[in-house]
Design an enzyme around this catalytic site. Structure first.
Site, short mmCIF file in Angstrom:
data_model
loop_
_atom_site.label_atom_id
_atom_site.label_comp_id
_atom_site.label_asym_id
_atom_site.label_seq_id
_atom_site.Cartn_x
_atom_site.Cartn_y
_atom_site.Cartn_z
CD GLU A 191 -2.51 5.13 3.44
OE1 GLU A 191 -3.43 5.67 2.39
OE2 GLU A 191 -2.78 4.83 4.72
CG HIS A 214 -1.86 1.14 1.44
ND1 HIS A 214 -2.98 1.02 2.17
CD2 HIS A 214 -2.11 2.09 0.69
CE1 HIS A 214 -3.41 2.16 2.15
NE2 HIS A 214 -3.39 2.82 1.08
#
Length: 338
Positions: A288, A6
């Protein structure tokens, strides 16, 4: 191999944002189009953005490869019409392909889909099928981002289990690529984007899946719910009880063959809960970075998004979480890395 499933190009060169702003303003003022050919970004600009950002942190933290997609918040599907969204998605995805080409073995692409809200949703799903196929077959991408709320904060779309999405699911299964369920920006002042809308989206979609027979129709479809599943691990008992109350199959049987969660959880107790509640075969390492939270945690002296440090400090994560599960869920990833 440590695989971050991610990552977003949140450090993209400023020219991308300027082109997008011109695209939005031209359409809203006169209905005019701004050609994707008017965007000019040199390879050196891309290298500088990546080498001083994501690649630098990869090296510092000891991760090997990131599945890389356009900035999620900036997908902003509510702007313009289907053509606006299609042009913006192609521009964004082509830029991701250039990153992957400049840094082979470090970044593998996942695409933005050209979704649109309201009456335009069905046509935009057709465009999404075509763009997904282009990105996988031509650009070597291994997944996509699927926005469950293309109205961006007002939740005006049907649930992701609605048949309007079935052509997309058919293509995902055919290509053997998963979708990460990821909302975009919030234009609703009652819902802050990264800490309310994002986590609300994760939680809401899990409930949609619990209430549906989507995986009866698509038994090999793979969906990733990011940010540790939002509220899901914390309320696992509520979901289990709901399934019993409704006479539905056990939660593990109903969703865990198809639904996976990532480790974008930015504190130790939350990560421990994720590891305790969700089977490790359903957890994929992710950070992320550089994304929703960029600060340093004063309690640890590390950045909040240094999720590898948190996992390492807990010490119970398996090799499957760090990379093996990603290779299994992203069916094309091993081939892309070769």
């Amino acid at each position: 191999m440590i695989i971050d499933c991610h990552g977003h190009f949140t450090t993209a060169p400023p020219a991308l944002g300027r082109w997008r702003q011109r695209q939005i303003e031209a359409f809203e003022s006169t209905g005019a189009r701004v050609s994707p050919g008017e965007l000019s970004i040199g390879d050196d600009e891309i290298r500088a953005a990546i080498e001083n950002g994501q690649l630098k942190l990869q090296r510092e933290r000891g991760t090997d490869v990131t599945i890389f997609s356009p900035g999620a918040g900036k997908m902003a599907h509510h702007y313009g019409d289907e053509r606006t969204s299609l042009d913006w998605s192609r521009v964004s995805n082509d830029l991701i392909a250039r990153v992957c080409g400049l840094f082979p073995g470090r970044f593998v692409g996942a695409c933005q889909l050209p979704q649109s809200p309201g009456d335009a949703l069905p046509a935009s799903i057709g465009n999404s099928v075509a763009e997904l196929e282009r990105c996988v077959e031509e650009l070597g991408f291994v997944g996509c981002l699927l926005n469950p709320d293309p109205s961006d904060g007002h939740w005006q779309a049907p649930p992701l289990t609605d048949r309007v999405y079935y052509p997309l699911y058919e293509k995902l299964v055919e290509l053997d690529v998963p979708a990460m369920i990821h909302v975009a920006m919030s234009r609703n002042p009652a819902l802050q984007g990264t800490c309310a809308h994002y986590l609300n989206g994760d939680t809401a979609v899990f409930m949609q899946l619990c209430m549906s027979d989507l995986f009866v129709d698509f038994p090999t479809l793979k969906l990733i719910i990011p940010h540790g599943g939002g509220a899901v691990p914390y309320h696992w008992g509520r979901y289990r009880g709901f399934m019993i109350d409704q006479g539905r199959p056990p939660l593990e049987e109903a969703v865990l063959n198809n639904v996976f969660f990532d480790t974008c959880v930015y504190h130790r107790r939350g990560m421990e809960l994720l590891l305790d509640v969700i089977p490790q075969r359903n957890i994929l390492f992710a950070s992320e970075m550089i994304g929703a939270v960029r600060a340093v945690d004063p309690e640890t002296g590390r950045r909040f998004d240094d999720t590898k440090y948190v996992l390492d400090s807990i010490g119970t994560a398996t090799e499957a979480i760090y990379g093996g599960n990603a290779l299994r869920v992203f069916g094309r990833l091993e081939g892309a890395l070769k």
